[in-house]
Design a protein around this motif. Structure first.
Motif, PDB file in Angstrom:
ATOM      1  N   VAL A   1      -0.524   9.760   3.192  1.00 45.20           N
ATOM      2  CA  VAL A   1       0.861  10.091   3.482  1.00 45.20           C
ATOM      3  C   VAL A   1       0.711  11.678   3.965  1.00 45.20           C
ATOM      4  CG1 VAL A   1       3.226  10.323   2.684  1.00 45.20           C
ATOM      5  CG2 VAL A   1       1.871   8.653   1.868  1.00 45.20           C
ATOM      6  N   VAL A   2       1.503  11.720   5.324  1.00 46.48           N
ATOM      7  CA  VAL A   2       1.536  13.111   5.884  1.00 46.48           C
ATOM      8  C   VAL A   2       2.920  13.696   5.842  1.00 46.48           C
ATOM      9  CG1 VAL A   2      -0.687  12.690   6.847  1.00 46.48           C
ATOM     10  CG2 VAL A   2       1.300  12.325   8.310  1.00 46.48           C
ATOM     11  N   ASP A   3       3.004  14.791   6.619  1.00 42.92           N
ATOM     12  CA  ASP A   3       4.463  15.367   6.925  1.00 42.92           C
ATOM     13  C   ASP A   3       5.442  15.481   5.763  1.00 42.92           C
ATOM     14  OD1 ASP A   3       3.694  15.277   9.592  1.00 42.92           O
ATOM     15  OD2 ASP A   3       5.254  13.872  10.266  1.00 42.92           O
ATOM     16  N   TRP A   4       4.677  16.532   5.088  1.00 41.62           N
ATOM     17  CA  TRP A   4       5.288  16.969   3.809  1.00 41.62           C
ATOM     18  C   TRP A   4       6.304  18.145   3.877  1.00 41.62           C
ATOM     19  CZ3 TRP A   4       4.944  13.890  -0.437  1.00 41.62           C
ATOM     20  CH2 TRP A   4       3.855  12.899  -0.606  1.00 41.62           C
ATOM     21  N   GLN A   5       7.383  17.888   4.898  1.00 41.80           N
ATOM     22  CA  GLN A   5       7.831  19.039   5.241  1.00 41.80           C
ATOM     23  C   GLN A   5       9.572  19.036   4.405  1.00 41.80           C
ATOM     24  OE1 GLN A   5       8.119  18.657   9.443  1.00 41.80           O
ATOM     25  NE2 GLN A   5       6.292  19.949   9.558  1.00 41.80           N
ATOM     26  N   THR A   6       9.664  17.886   3.852  1.00 43.37           N
ATOM     27  CA  THR A   6      10.914  17.862   3.176  1.00 43.37           C
ATOM     28  C   THR A   6      10.732  17.429   1.622  1.00 43.37           C
ATOM     29  OG1 THR A   6      11.014  15.472   3.985  1.00 43.37           O
ATOM     30  CG2 THR A   6      12.071  17.231   5.151  1.00 43.37           C
TER      31      THR A   6
ATOM     32  N   ARG B   1       8.049   7.162   5.598  1.00 47.37           N
ATOM     33  CA  ARG B   1       8.280   6.074   6.522  1.00 47.37           C
ATOM     34  C   ARG B   1       7.088   5.769   7.179  1.00 47.37           C
ATOM     35  NH1 ARG B   1       9.296   8.361  11.530  1.00 47.37           N
ATOM     36  NH2 ARG B   1       9.661  10.519  11.690  1.00 47.37           N
ATOM     37  N   LEU B   2       6.827   5.001   7.887  1.00 48.92           N
ATOM     38  CA  LEU B   2       5.726   4.325   8.257  1.00 48.92           C
ATOM     39  C   LEU B   2       4.870   5.461   9.444  1.00 48.92           C
ATOM     40  CD1 LEU B   2       6.281   0.594   9.426  1.00 48.92           C
ATOM     41  CD2 LEU B   2       4.701   1.490   7.812  1.00 48.92           C
ATOM     42  N   ASP B   3       5.742   6.027  10.224  1.00 51.08           N
ATOM     43  CA  ASP B   3       5.048   7.115  11.043  1.00 51.08           C
ATOM     44  C   ASP B   3       4.597   8.416  10.485  1.00 51.08           C
ATOM     45  OD1 ASP B   3       5.912   5.626  13.515  1.00 51.08           O
ATOM     46  OD2 ASP B   3       7.228   7.242  14.244  1.00 51.08           O
ATOM     47  N   ASN B   4       4.715   8.434   9.124  1.00 50.48           N
ATOM     48  CA  ASN B   4       4.035   9.437   8.272  1.00 50.48           C
ATOM     49  C   ASN B   4       3.122   8.764   7.363  1.00 50.48           C
ATOM     50  OD1 ASN B   4       5.766  11.380   9.633  1.00 50.48           O
ATOM     51  ND2 ASN B   4       7.436  11.186   7.940  1.00 50.48           N
ATOM     52  N   MET B   5       2.439   7.704   7.793  1.00 52.66           N
ATOM     53  CA  MET B   5       1.343   7.191   6.983  1.00 52.66           C
ATOM     54  C   MET B   5       0.382   6.544   7.788  1.00 52.66           C
ATOM     55  SD  MET B   5       3.873   4.546   4.458  1.00 52.66           S
ATOM     56  CE  MET B   5       5.024   5.353   3.599  1.00 52.66           C
ATOM     57  N   LEU B   6      -1.022   7.124   7.301  1.00 55.52           N
ATOM     58  CA  LEU B   6      -2.300   6.603   7.949  1.00 55.52           C
ATOM     59  C   LEU B   6      -2.996   5.456   7.323  1.00 55.52           C
ATOM     60  CD1 LEU B   6      -3.370  10.347   8.818  1.00 55.52           C
ATOM     61  CD2 LEU B   6      -2.176   8.794  10.316  1.00 55.52           C
ATOM     62  N   PHE B   7      -3.107   4.464   7.721  1.00 55.87           N
ATOM     63  CA  PHE B   7      -3.861   3.232   7.017  1.00 55.87           C
ATOM     64  C   PHE B   7      -5.186   3.308   7.243  1.00 55.87           C
ATOM     65  CE2 PHE B   7       0.794   2.214   7.369  1.00 55.87           C
ATOM     66  CZ  PHE B   7       1.365   1.490   6.048  1.00 55.87           C
ATOM     67  N   GLY B   8      -5.836   3.358   6.360  1.00 55.65           N
ATOM     68  CA  GLY B   8      -7.365   3.397   6.335  1.00 55.65           C
ATOM     69  C   GLY B   8      -8.122   2.071   6.507  1.00 55.65           C
ATOM     70  N   LYS B   9      -9.112   1.928   6.911  1.00 54.36           N
ATOM     71  CA  LYS B   9      -9.960   0.824   7.399  1.00 54.36           C
ATOM     72  C   LYS B   9     -10.207   0.081   6.081  1.00 54.36           C
ATOM     73  CE  LYS B   9      -9.361   0.793  11.748  1.00 54.36           C
ATOM     74  NZ  LYS B   9      -8.725  -0.082  12.784  1.00 54.36           N
TER      75      LYS B   9
ATOM     76  N   ARG C   1       0.773  -1.261  -0.191  1.00 57.61           N
ATOM     77  CA  ARG C   1       0.017   0.039  -0.100  1.00 57.61           C
ATOM     78  C   ARG C   1       0.657   1.255  -0.126  1.00 57.61           C
ATOM     79  NH1 ARG C   1      -4.478  -1.573   4.693  1.00 57.61           N
ATOM     80  NH2 ARG C   1      -5.233   0.586   4.184  1.00 57.61           N
ATOM     81  N   ALA C   2       1.884   1.131   0.823  1.00 53.76           N
ATOM     82  CA  ALA C   2       2.637   2.363   0.795  1.00 53.76           C
ATOM     83  C   ALA C   2       3.691   2.477  -0.589  1.00 53.76           C
ATOM     84  CB  ALA C   2       3.841   2.245   1.965  1.00 53.76           C
ATOM     85  N   LEU C   3       4.005   1.444  -1.125  1.00 52.19           N
ATOM     86  CA  LEU C   3       4.478   1.457  -2.616  1.00 52.19           C
ATOM     87  C   LEU C   3       3.569   1.814  -3.395  1.00 52.19           C
ATOM     88  CD1 LEU C   3       7.135  -1.498  -2.092  1.00 52.19           C
ATOM     89  CD2 LEU C   3       7.526   1.099  -1.783  1.00 52.19           C
ATOM     90  N   ASP C   4       2.361   1.565  -3.398  1.00 57.16           N
ATOM     91  CA  ASP C   4       1.384   2.325  -4.426  1.00 57.16           C
ATOM     92  C   ASP C   4       1.407   3.739  -4.437  1.00 57.16           C
ATOM     93  OD1 ASP C   4       0.019  -0.047  -5.470  1.00 57.16           O
ATOM     94  OD2 ASP C   4      -1.297  -0.503  -3.881  1.00 57.16           O
ATOM     95  N   ALA C   5       1.581   4.133  -3.163  1.00 52.80           N
ATOM     96  CA  ALA C   5       1.495   5.904  -2.978  1.00 52.80           C
ATOM     97  C   ALA C   5       2.840   6.072  -3.399  1.00 52.80           C
ATOM     98  CB  ALA C   5       1.107   6.250  -1.579  1.00 52.80           C
ATOM     99  N   ALA C   6       3.824   5.609  -3.371  1.00 54.61           N
ATOM    100  CA  ALA C   6       5.307   5.900  -3.844  1.00 54.61           C
ATOM    101  C   ALA C   6       5.110   5.954  -5.299  1.00 54.61           C
ATOM    102  CB  ALA C   6       6.148   5.108  -3.353  1.00 54.61           C
ATOM    103  N   ALA C   7       4.466   5.223  -6.097  1.00 54.26           N
ATOM    104  CA  ALA C   7       4.383   4.993  -7.386  1.00 54.26           C
ATOM    105  C   ALA C   7       3.661   6.339  -7.996  1.00 54.26           C
ATOM    106  CB  ALA C   7       3.941   3.910  -7.864  1.00 54.26           C
ATOM    107  N   ILE C   8       2.559   6.379  -7.159  1.00 48.31           N
ATOM    108  CA  ILE C   8       1.685   7.601  -7.737  1.00 48.31           C
ATOM    109  C   ILE C   8       2.521   9.070  -7.503  1.00 48.31           C
ATOM    110  CG2 ILE C   8      -0.387   8.879  -6.846  1.00 48.31           C
ATOM    111  CD1 ILE C   8      -1.630   6.374  -6.147  1.00 48.31           C
ATOM    112  N   LEU C   9       3.148   9.089  -6.247  1.00 44.23           N
ATOM    113  CA  LEU C   9       3.848  10.432  -6.117  1.00 44.23           C
ATOM    114  C   LEU C   9       5.075  10.639  -7.200  1.00 44.23           C
ATOM    115  CD1 LEU C   9       5.076  12.699  -4.465  1.00 44.23           C
ATOM    116  CD2 LEU C   9       6.272  10.739  -3.046  1.00 44.23           C
ATOM    117  N   HIS C  10       5.808   9.402  -7.333  1.00 43.18           N
ATOM    118  CA  HIS C  10       6.927   9.634  -8.247  1.00 43.18           C
ATOM    119  C   HIS C  10       6.532   9.701  -9.698  1.00 43.18           C
ATOM    120  CE1 HIS C  10       9.185   7.242  -4.831  1.00 43.18           C
ATOM    121  NE2 HIS C  10       8.974   8.567  -4.742  1.00 43.18           N
TER     122      HIS C  10
END
Length: 360
Positions: free
Chosen positions: A251-256, A234-242, A145-154
């Motif tokens: 994905v949160v914390d877009w400070q960098t 990383r995981l602490d910056n991700m909110l996994f939906g039900k 699920r995280a890598l799905d988001a990474a592929a969308i982002l990139h």
């Protein structure tokens, strides 16, 4: 409107302020009361959940919202100013609309004052989504699920030269020189060893020493494909939906955010997100999954072998985040555990993939 986080204690925001906000953004509602409560243990910013009591509630009126504001810790405030964290997060939500809202909470209000470095971000509350746990790690299914988001982002800004027009993102042609040069990062490793030496095994120290020694010789410009990157993926910056949630992952914390190597986010996530025992079992399959998802999103001309080589090279990045952040933000018990865990996992990742051979 008054400017929350800039001239107001966010825990003291009033119904009138939200009524004005809702009117400006087209939400049909009248707030008659609210409660505000701090949530989470952010290292750089403070988070507040607002729960509303309505006199009138239209269909699109949110039951709750989450606000993000400057840290109350002086060390974290100084780090955020030095590295431009608050400005970047606000500008990310305002600028990168092909990503913001799709793999992030929806932002309703953003504000930043360069004179004071104060900021505010009012966004969708993702509850009952659950935050990832950096210490516990995640399953292979959650990693997908995280890598799905990474592929969308990139893929959204893959090899997009407009990234160079934003001086506030790291790595762009208009970005000022980084406040942390390679020598400074290497110095943070020395300070980290002084503080945490009793918790470091010789194999971890050996990898860290080799990386710190090589840092001044590592090329400033990465020669491979570039994209918009998160850089703290990383995981602490991700909110996994039900199950059944409109957003399976936010994905949160877009400070960098930066213009950089897509494999950097991937190596950072896999290296720290899976435990030392689980990563070797799933590593290559997860890389192939991400590569397939990139292609499904329209990316071509980047072979799996190229991805794997970049992945190995950037396995060291997570070490520098771990020891660098540990020395630059407020020290907490969980923070110590998290940074040490990340450091150990990335050191093992580099060893297991023979990445030491890639250091100049």
């Amino acid at each position: 409107m008054s400017r929350p986080g800039l001239d107001t204690n966010p825990l003291e925001l009033t119904p009138d302020w939200f009524n004005q906000l809702f009117e400006e953004i087209g939400i049909d509602a009248e707030v008659k009361g609210l409660t505000a409560k701090s949530i989470g243990t952010g290292q750089i910013g403070e988070n507040v959940r607002f729960v509303f009591d309505y006199a009138r509630k239209g269909d699109d009126a949110p039951a709750t919202l989450v606000g993000k504001f400057p840290s109350g810790n002086e060390a974290s405030l100084m780090t955020a100013k030095l590295l431009g964290h608050y400005e970047r997060e606000v500008n990310f939500y305002r600028t990168f609309t092909k990503v913001a809202g799709r793999i992030t909470p929806t932002a309703f209000y953003t504000d930043y004052d360069p004179e004071t470095n104060r900021f505010a971000l009012i966004m969708e509350d993702m509850a009952p989504a659950e935050q990832g746990d950096q210490l516990a790690g995640c399953s292979a299914a959650e990693a997908e699920r995280a890598l799905d988001a990474a592929a969308i982002l990139h893929s959204a800004y893959w090899m997009d030269e407009t990234l160079d027009t934003y001086p506030w993102i790291q790595g762009s042609k208009l970005a000022p020189p980084t406040a942390l040069n390679p020598e400074a990062i290497a110095g943070l490793w020395v300070a980290f060893k002084d503080r945490y030496g009793e918790h470091l095994t010789p194999d971890v120290v050996e990898v860290g020493d080799a990386y710190a020694d090589a840092l001044p010789r590592m090329p400033e410009v990465y020669p491979g494909p570039f994209a918009l990157t998160h850089n703290d993926f990383r995981l602490d910056n991700m909110l996994f939906g039900k199950p059944g949630s409109p957003k399976p992952l936010a994905v949160v914390d877009w400070q960098t955010p930066g213009k950089g190597a897509p494999a950097n986010d991937v190596a950072y996530f896999i290296g720290a997100g899976l435990t030392r025992e689980e990563r070797p079992k799933h590593e290559l399959a997860l890389l192939r999954y991400y590569h397939d998802r990139l292609q499904e999103e329209g990316v071509s001309g980047y072979s799996f072998d190229e991805l794997y080589k970049d992945y190995c090279y950037f396995s060291f990045y997570g070490m520098s985040v771990a020891f660098g952040a540990a020395m630059l933000v407020k020290q907490t018990e969980r923070g110590d555990q998290m940074f040490l865990t990340m450091l150990r996992r990335h050191a093992a990742q580099a060893r297991d993939n023979n990445a030491l051979e890639l250091l100049p």
